[in-house]
Design an enzyme around this catalytic site. Sequence first.
Site, PDB file in Angstrom:
ATOM      1  N   CYS A   2       0.859  -1.180   0.000  1.00 48.76           N
ATOM      2  CA  CYS A   2       0.000   0.000   0.000  1.00 48.76           C
ATOM      3  C   CYS A   2       0.895   1.229   0.000  1.00 48.76           C
ATOM      4  O   CYS A   2       2.087   1.141   0.240  1.00 48.76           O
ATOM      5  CB  CYS A   2      -0.866   0.044   1.250  1.00 48.76           C
ATOM      6  N   GLY A  30      -0.586   0.686  -5.075  1.00 51.49           N
ATOM      7  CA  GLY A  30      -1.874   0.026  -4.860  1.00 51.49           C
ATOM      8  C   GLY A  30      -2.953   0.647  -5.711  1.00 51.49           C
ATOM      9  O   GLY A  30      -3.122   1.862  -5.699  1.00 51.49           O
ATOM     10  N   ASN A 103       0.616   0.670   5.990  1.00 49.63           N
ATOM     11  CA  ASN A 103       1.244  -0.119   4.932  1.00 49.63           C
ATOM     12  C   ASN A 103       2.023  -1.245   5.596  1.00 49.63           C
ATOM     13  O   ASN A 103       2.888  -0.974   6.430  1.00 49.63           O
ATOM     14  CB  ASN A 103       2.187   0.754   4.096  1.00 49.63           C
ATOM     15  N   GLY A 104       1.705  -2.484   5.226  1.00 52.93           N
ATOM     16  CA  GLY A 104       2.402  -3.616   5.811  1.00 52.93           C
ATOM     17  C   GLY A 104       1.416  -4.727   6.111  1.00 52.93           C
ATOM     18  O   GLY A 104       0.280  -4.708   5.613  1.00 52.93           O
ATOM     19  N   TYR A 265      11.202  -4.370  -7.350  1.00 51.79           N
ATOM     20  CA  TYR A 265      10.008  -4.159  -8.152  1.00 51.79           C
ATOM     21  C   TYR A 265       9.111  -3.013  -7.701  1.00 51.79           C
ATOM     22  O   TYR A 265       8.659  -2.212  -8.514  1.00 51.79           O
ATOM     23  CB  TYR A 265       9.190  -5.467  -8.167  1.00 51.79           C
ATOM     24  N   ASP A 373      13.851  -9.171 -17.170  1.00 48.86           N
ATOM     25  CA  ASP A 373      12.745  -8.686 -16.334  1.00 48.86           C
ATOM     26  C   ASP A 373      13.237  -8.567 -14.887  1.00 48.86           C
ATOM     27  O   ASP A 373      14.267  -9.144 -14.529  1.00 48.86           O
ATOM     28  CB  ASP A 373      11.539  -9.632 -16.415  1.00 48.86           C
ATOM     29  N   ASP A 374      12.465  -7.846 -14.056  1.00 44.81           N
ATOM     30  CA  ASP A 374      12.903  -7.658 -12.667  1.00 44.81           C
ATOM     31  C   ASP A 374      12.818  -8.951 -11.877  1.00 44.81           C
ATOM     32  O   ASP A 374      13.669  -9.245 -11.056  1.00 44.81           O
ATOM     33  CB  ASP A 374      12.066  -6.556 -11.994  1.00 44.81           C
TER      34      ASP A 374
HETATM   35  P1  AMP Z   1       4.567 -13.515 -13.298  1.00 48.18           P
HETATM   36  O1  AMP Z   1       5.876 -14.228 -13.303  1.00 48.18           O
HETATM   37  O2  AMP Z   1       3.752 -13.764 -14.510  1.00 48.18           O
HETATM   38  O3  AMP Z   1       3.808 -13.795 -12.052  1.00 48.18           O
HETATM   39  O4  AMP Z   1       4.840 -11.961 -13.330  1.00 48.18           O
HETATM   40  C1  AMP Z   1       5.994 -11.451 -12.824  1.00 48.18           C
HETATM   41  C2  AMP Z   1       6.040  -9.971 -13.047  1.00 48.18           C
HETATM   42  O5  AMP Z   1       5.041  -9.325 -12.247  1.00 48.18           O
HETATM   43  C3  AMP Z   1       7.359  -9.422 -12.590  1.00 48.18           C
HETATM   44  O6  AMP Z   1       8.157  -9.246 -13.700  1.00 48.18           O
HETATM   45  C4  AMP Z   1       7.044  -8.122 -11.927  1.00 48.18           C
HETATM   46  O7  AMP Z   1       7.194  -7.099 -12.888  1.00 48.18           O
HETATM   47  C5  AMP Z   1       5.620  -8.254 -11.539  1.00 48.18           C
HETATM   48  N1  AMP Z   1       5.470  -8.555 -10.099  1.00 48.18           N
HETATM   49  C6  AMP Z   1       6.294  -9.196  -9.278  1.00 48.18           C
HETATM   50  N2  AMP Z   1       5.767  -9.299  -8.036  1.00 48.18           N
HETATM   51  C7  AMP Z   1       4.578  -8.690  -8.085  1.00 48.18           C
HETATM   52  C8  AMP Z   1       3.538  -8.444  -7.140  1.00 48.18           C
HETATM   53  N3  AMP Z   1       3.624  -8.879  -5.883  1.00 48.18           N
HETATM   54  N4  AMP Z   1       2.444  -7.782  -7.548  1.00 48.18           N
HETATM   55  C9  AMP Z   1       2.334  -7.360  -8.813  1.00 48.18           C
HETATM   56  N5  AMP Z   1       3.272  -7.567  -9.757  1.00 48.18           N
HETATM   57  C10 AMP Z   1       4.383  -8.222  -9.407  1.00 48.18           C
END
Ligand code: AMP
Length: 501
Positions: A2, A30, A103-104, A265, A373-374
């Site tokens: 949040c 959020g 938040n938490g 992220y 990707d991250d």
């Molecule tokens: P997926 O592997 O399809 O679940 O999607 C992963 C991607 O969602 C990552 O590359 C992040 O950019 C994003 N992501 C990671 N953790 C979260 C989260 N808790 N909530 C929303 N997006 C996330």
Amino acid sequence: MCGIIGLVGLEGTRISPTLYDGLLVLQHRGQDAAGILTSTESRVFHRRANGLVRDVFQMKHIELLQGSMGLGHVRYPTAGGSSAAEAQPFYTNSPFGLSIAHNGNLTNSEELINDLHRKDHRRINTDSDSEALLNLLAAELQRVASGRKGISESLDEDTVFQAIERLHERAVGSYSLLAMITGWGLIAVRDIHGIRPLCMGSRYNDGQKEYLFASESVALDVLEFQMERDIEPGEAVIVRSNGKVSSRMCAPAAEHRPCIFEHVYFSRPDSTIDGISVHEARLEMGRVLGQRILEERPDLQIDVVVPVPDSGRIAALELATTLGVQYREGFVKNRYIGRTFIMPGQSVRKDSVRKKLNTISNEFNGKNVLIVDDSIVRGNTSKRIVQMARSAGAEKVFFASCAPPVIHPNVYGIDMPARHEYIAYNRSIDEIRSEIGADWLIYQNLEDLVSACTLGGNQKMTFDCSCFNGEYVAGNIDSAYLEKLESKRKDGSKYRQQAMT
Ligand code: AMP
């Protein structure tokens, strides 16, 4: 996750437009619900509902939110459900007219709610741990204040600090908390490990200092406040409605363990958390991952590095520079579509990756492509992206994740799916690679991620890395707790919950 914001403005002004602008800046934390609660000398004004900030508030709402002090919240549900009743800030009129934005995630909310019921005679109306936290603070304020009757008839800072000390003794988990006492002042509190971020800034308005608290420093920048500092773990800062500031450590010293996923992220790259620039940490993630690729697979013959927008961009750029390979934007994102992660039910989510992203064929055709990707959670995004790269004519598709495999539930406020839904659950790296259909896959090592987030060791920090290593810094997490969490997080159960609200 949040986002929270709190402002003590110049007396006599209306601060709701500033809180609204601040919430827009924190929207990435959020998108489920938003709320603002403001206070004049003697009463509060409140608006909260499900939806994005721009949809929840119209001009007429902002005009009705009077007062020079207030709180704001954007919600990403992690505990409880998604109903409008659980949109924050929360308010209770006893004692003193108390409101909070949280938040938490509390990991002892069940025991706490039982305790509040039995010992404090307080009734919690929702499943929200934040409502439990509001009642906990209210109960402790009541207790300390009534114990001090005769010493001081009016509420003073010492009473509030003592109530916060007791709150720390009873609450377990993560909580960055902004509380407001109607007409009196605003209180900023961070849990004893400082898991979730919270910072403080100030600016002069007509010669008087105004104070802003926010989850991320980007809100201070955009609203033109100067960063003063981060709130310390276990600390409480009080700003009275007349601008008087005091602070106290309200818990015995504990290890500071901010959540590393903020850097991976969640946070905006233009934020600085606990002195560490998110942007620099992400650049460093790309650099160390690039170095490892050079060491482990100098033979790969990567033609081009392509980021997954937007979350993979910063690291991918530095990774490409380290490899000495071209960086190209091969995916175009529809910026008007919401996050795919939060959609209920697996089939909707799979499809929405395709609706969100499209390829530029020239950047893939006949090339060996490294996609960055991250992180990878369920793997839906990466699987679909690899398919898209192949359809666009890629010769070989390699995949790099700037974070290690996500294999443990996050209990401190990040909404992750159930464990068995993680693609890395019970799978080797090669099995994951095969599952997402890539020719080669590399994950960041945890050690390297930590090194990146401390900017190569230049900053001293130990992080909460629980979704990668299963170490829960605030304790109290056993298999029974995790089992219960799993059943709440399963896709089916989430879908049922949302259908009911
Ligand atoms: P997926 O592997 O399809 O679940 O999607 C992963 C991607 O969602 C990552 O590359 C992040 O950019 C994003 N992501 C990671 N953790 C979260 C989260 N808790 N909530 C929303 N997006 C996330």
